[in-house]
Design a protein around this motif. Structure first.
Motif, PDB file in Angstrom:
ATOM      1  N   TYR A  16       0.799  -1.221   0.000  1.00  0.00           N
ATOM      2  CA  TYR A  16       0.000   0.000   0.000  1.00  0.00           C
ATOM      3  C   TYR A  16       0.835   1.276   0.000  1.00  0.00           C
ATOM      4  N   ALA A  17       2.167   1.152   0.026  1.00  0.00           N
ATOM      5  CA  ALA A  17       2.999   2.346  -0.119  1.00  0.00           C
ATOM      6  C   ALA A  17       2.813   2.906  -1.523  1.00  0.00           C
ATOM      7  N   PRO A  18       2.561   4.205  -1.669  1.00  0.00           N
ATOM      8  CA  PRO A  18       2.295   4.777  -2.996  1.00  0.00           C
ATOM      9  C   PRO A  18       3.472   4.576  -3.945  1.00  0.00           C
ATOM     10  N   PHE A  19       3.148   4.292  -5.206  1.00  0.00           N
ATOM     11  CA  PHE A  19       4.184   4.174  -6.222  1.00  0.00           C
ATOM     12  C   PHE A  19       4.771   5.549  -6.503  1.00  0.00           C
ATOM     13  N   SER A  20       6.087   5.616  -6.640  1.00  0.00           N
ATOM     14  CA  SER A  20       6.768   6.869  -6.935  1.00  0.00           C
ATOM     15  C   SER A  20       7.927   6.588  -7.886  1.00  0.00           C
ATOM     16  N   SER A  21       8.048   7.432  -8.921  1.00  0.00           N
ATOM     17  CA  SER A  21       9.080   7.243  -9.934  1.00  0.00           C
ATOM     18  C   SER A  21      10.101   8.361  -9.866  1.00  0.00           C
ATOM     19  N   LYS A  22      11.349   8.020  -9.608  1.00  0.00           N
ATOM     20  CA  LYS A  22      12.433   9.014  -9.604  1.00  0.00           C
ATOM     21  C   LYS A  22      12.607   9.649 -10.971  1.00  0.00           C
ATOM     22  N   ALA A  23      12.332   8.890 -12.018  1.00  0.00           N
ATOM     23  CA  ALA A  23      12.503   9.400 -13.378  1.00  0.00           C
ATOM     24  C   ALA A  23      11.331  10.265 -13.831  1.00  0.00           C
ATOM     25  N   GLY A  24      10.290  10.359 -13.009  1.00  0.00           N
ATOM     26  CA  GLY A  24       9.138  11.185 -13.362  1.00  0.00           C
ATOM     27  C   GLY A  24       8.111  10.489 -14.228  1.00  0.00           C
ATOM     28  N   THR A  25       8.192   9.173 -14.374  1.00  0.00           N
ATOM     29  CA  THR A  25       7.185   8.424 -15.136  1.00  0.00           C
ATOM     30  C   THR A  25       5.841   8.549 -14.433  1.00  0.00           C
ATOM     31  N   SER A  26       4.816   8.937 -15.176  1.00  0.00           N
ATOM     32  CA  SER A  26       3.527   9.229 -14.553  1.00  0.00           C
ATOM     33  C   SER A  26       2.827   7.988 -14.016  1.00  0.00           C
ATOM     34  N   GLY A  27       3.112   6.852 -14.590  1.00  0.00           N
ATOM     35  CA  GLY A  27       2.514   5.605 -14.125  1.00  0.00           C
ATOM     36  C   GLY A  27       2.580   4.531 -15.182  1.00  0.00           C
ATOM     37  N   PHE A  28       2.365   3.298 -14.746  1.00  0.00           N
ATOM     38  CA  PHE A  28       2.341   2.146 -15.650  1.00  0.00           C
ATOM     39  C   PHE A  28       0.927   1.577 -15.696  1.00  0.00           C
ATOM     40  N   VAL A  29       0.539   1.064 -16.847  1.00  0.00           N
ATOM     41  CA  VAL A  29      -0.807   0.542 -17.045  1.00  0.00           C
ATOM     42  C   VAL A  29      -0.836  -0.934 -16.675  1.00  0.00           C
ATOM     43  N   THR A  30      -1.488  -1.237 -15.559  1.00  0.00           N
ATOM     44  CA  THR A  30      -1.670  -2.629 -15.127  1.00  0.00           C
ATOM     45  C   THR A  30      -3.139  -2.944 -14.862  1.00  0.00           C
ATOM     46  N   GLY A  31      -4.033  -1.982 -15.095  1.00  0.00           N
ATOM     47  CA  GLY A  31      -5.461  -2.202 -14.946  1.00  0.00           C
ATOM     48  C   GLY A  31      -5.955  -1.951 -13.537  1.00  0.00           C
ATOM     49  N   ASP A  32      -7.273  -2.002 -13.380  1.00  0.00           N
ATOM     50  CA  ASP A  32      -7.882  -1.885 -12.065  1.00  0.00           C
ATOM     51  C   ASP A  32      -7.475  -3.082 -11.217  1.00  0.00           C
ATOM     52  N   ASN A  33      -6.927  -2.798 -10.041  1.00  0.00           N
ATOM     53  CA  ASN A  33      -6.480  -3.866  -9.134  1.00  0.00           C
ATOM     54  C   ASN A  33      -5.422  -4.765  -9.769  1.00  0.00           C
ATOM     55  N   GLY A  34      -4.702  -4.240 -10.767  1.00  0.00           N
ATOM     56  CA  GLY A  34      -3.637  -5.021 -11.403  1.00  0.00           C
ATOM     57  C   GLY A  34      -4.119  -6.127 -12.299  1.00  0.00           C
ATOM     58  N   ASP A  35      -5.411  -6.084 -12.724  1.00  0.00           N
ATOM     59  CA  ASP A  35      -5.984  -7.221 -13.445  1.00  0.00           C
ATOM     60  C   ASP A  35      -5.412  -7.400 -14.845  1.00  0.00           C
ATOM     61  N   LEU A  36      -4.813  -6.351 -15.437  1.00  0.00           N
ATOM     62  CA  LEU A  36      -4.199  -6.505 -16.761  1.00  0.00           C
ATOM     63  C   LEU A  36      -2.819  -7.147 -16.691  1.00  0.00           C
ATOM     64  N   GLY A  37      -2.263  -7.222 -15.483  1.00  0.00           N
ATOM     65  CA  GLY A  37      -0.915  -7.749 -15.346  1.00  0.00           C
ATOM     66  C   GLY A  37       0.123  -6.722 -15.724  1.00  0.00           C
ATOM     67  N   MET A  38       1.387  -7.120 -15.633  1.00  0.00           N
ATOM     68  CA  MET A  38       2.489  -6.168 -15.807  1.00  0.00           C
ATOM     69  C   MET A  38       2.781  -5.815 -17.263  1.00  0.00           C
ATOM     70  N   GLY A  39       2.296  -6.599 -18.212  1.00  0.00           N
ATOM     71  CA  GLY A  39       2.598  -6.347 -19.615  1.00  0.00           C
ATOM     72  C   GLY A  39       2.516  -7.640 -20.401  1.00  0.00           C
ATOM     73  N   HIS A  40       3.491  -7.854 -21.291  1.00  0.00           N
ATOM     74  CA  HIS A  40       3.512  -9.117 -22.013  1.00  0.00           C
ATOM     75  C   HIS A  40       4.937  -9.625 -22.181  1.00  0.00           C
ATOM     76  N   VAL A  41       5.039 -10.896 -22.559  1.00  0.00           N
ATOM     77  CA  VAL A  41       6.326 -11.529 -22.825  1.00  0.00           C
ATOM     78  C   VAL A  41       6.223 -12.236 -24.167  1.00  0.00           C
ATOM     79  N   VAL A  42       7.306 -12.186 -24.938  1.00  0.00           N
ATOM     80  CA  VAL A  42       7.377 -12.847 -26.244  1.00  0.00           C
ATOM     81  C   VAL A  42       8.486 -13.895 -26.194  1.00  0.00           C
ATOM     82  N   LEU A  43       8.141 -15.125 -26.582  1.00  0.00           N
ATOM     83  CA  LEU A  43       9.059 -16.253 -26.551  1.00  0.00           C
ATOM     84  C   LEU A  43       9.210 -16.846 -27.949  1.00  0.00           C
ATOM     85  N   THR A  44      10.355 -17.453 -28.215  1.00  0.00           N
ATOM     86  CA  THR A  44      10.507 -18.230 -29.438  1.00  0.00           C
ATOM     87  C   THR A  44       9.848 -19.592 -29.251  1.00  0.00           C
ATOM     88  N   ALA A  45       9.401 -20.162 -30.362  1.00  0.00           N
ATOM     89  CA  ALA A  45       8.752 -21.473 -30.314  1.00  0.00           C
ATOM     90  C   ALA A  45       9.163 -22.262 -31.547  1.00  0.00           C
TER      91      ALA A  45
END
Length: 306
Positions: free
Chosen positions: A125-154
């Motif tokens: 619950y500590a507020p997110f803070s960016s030293k670089a001034g990034t306004s925020g990252f998109v992870t959805g309401d309650n983090g439901d979108l997750g952190m992003g995506h990953v691409v793998l070779t197959a």
């Protein structure tokens, strides 16, 4: 039973301080308290961490951590892995607690890529803070979108694609096939599968019909809240004079509409830094087939050398 989101990634690093500079000063992430001096943790939202970087002998991507919504869906996934003949390693309870989860199981896909599955939504619950001034990252309401995506070779494309659908519950968003030899009768093309979890992110996983990546992954993606965040990060990469290698210039993808650029991480794999990705309804989405990778831009470093 299906993966709800990409919860975190695990990376091995020979130099944790190099990752600290990359994550905090360049990406705009926030370092979190770590239970171990040989582990560096980085936040982008209210989760305790999204990047788990552990000291080791190599610089490489180790595994994505796929989140399940509850114990019932997690247990069903474990049973599905066992039924599919995949290895199931149950992580010790004390390690799972240190990782801020209830339970973790480690396994591999048919091409040998390691992954973790887990359940338990821990919140810092500590507020997110960016030293670089990034306004925020998109992870959805309650983090439901997750952190992003990953691409793998197959290399075993069809087998691996079916594994992620039938065993872990991913669904197809976009099925691309790109022809590198002009698309003639003898050109088999290169297959790509962009797959969504049980959330609105266009894809949490993508698979490319390519030889194995020496660094464990092709790339990961972080989405920021504003176009200006992308522009400022691009400026930081340019001003680094090669210390943060730009792998691909600014551009916009066709399928997920993301405006982004790519850099090489200290782990050797790439990171896409983007904005304004397409949101979908995972229950009703009908898969598309894209005819190109990008609408504009995304000139890759290897193309500049030609």
């Amino acid at each position: 039973m299906a993966v709800s989101s990409l919860g975190y990634i695990v990376v091995e690093a020979t130099d944790l301080d190099r990752w600290r500079s990359f994550a905090v000063d360049f990406l705009g992430m926030m370092e979190a308290a770590s239970p171990n001096p040989d582990v560096a943790l980085f936040r982008i939202d209210d989760r305790p961490y999204r990047f788990w970087i552990q000291k080791g002998d190599q610089d490489r991507f180790i595994a994505p951590g796929w989140e399940f919504a509850d114990k019932a869906s997690f247990d069903a996934a474990v049973a599905a892995l066992e039924a599919a003949g995949r290895p199931v390693e149950r992580v010790d309870v004390l390690e799972a607690r240190a990782r801020q989860t209830y339970e973790i199981v480690r396994s591999t896909d048919p091409d040998g890529h390691a992954f973790e599955i887990y359940h338990g939504r821990f919140v810092d619950y500590a507020p997110f803070s960016s030293k670089a001034g990034t306004s925020g990252f998109v992870t959805g309401d309650n983090g439901d979108l997750g952190m992003g995506h990953v691409v793998l070779t197959a290399p075993s494309f069809t087998t691996v694609h079916e594994f992620y659908k039938n065993v872990l519950g991913f669904r197809d968003t976009d099925l691309g096939r790109f022809y590198l030899q002009g698309g003639g009768r003898e050109d088999p093309g290169v297959g790509f599968a962009f797959m969504h979890a049980q959330n609105g992110r266009h894809h949490s996983l993508a698979l490319g019909e390519m030889p194995e990546s020496p660094n464990g992954a092709v790339h990961i993606m972080l989405e920021v809240a504003n176009l200006a965040d992308v522009g400022r990060a691009y400026d930081r990469a340019l001003k680094s004079k090669g210390a943060i290698p730009i792998s691909a210039t600014l551009g916009q993808h066709v399928n997920d509409k993301m405006v982004s650029f790519y850099v090489q991480t200290p782990g050797g794999f790439d990171l896409e830094y983007g904005w304004n990705g397409l949101a979908i309804d995972p229950q009703t989405w009908v898969p598309t087939t894209s005819m190109a990778v990008s609408a504009w831009g995304h000139k890759w470093a290897w193309e500049a050398e030609d």
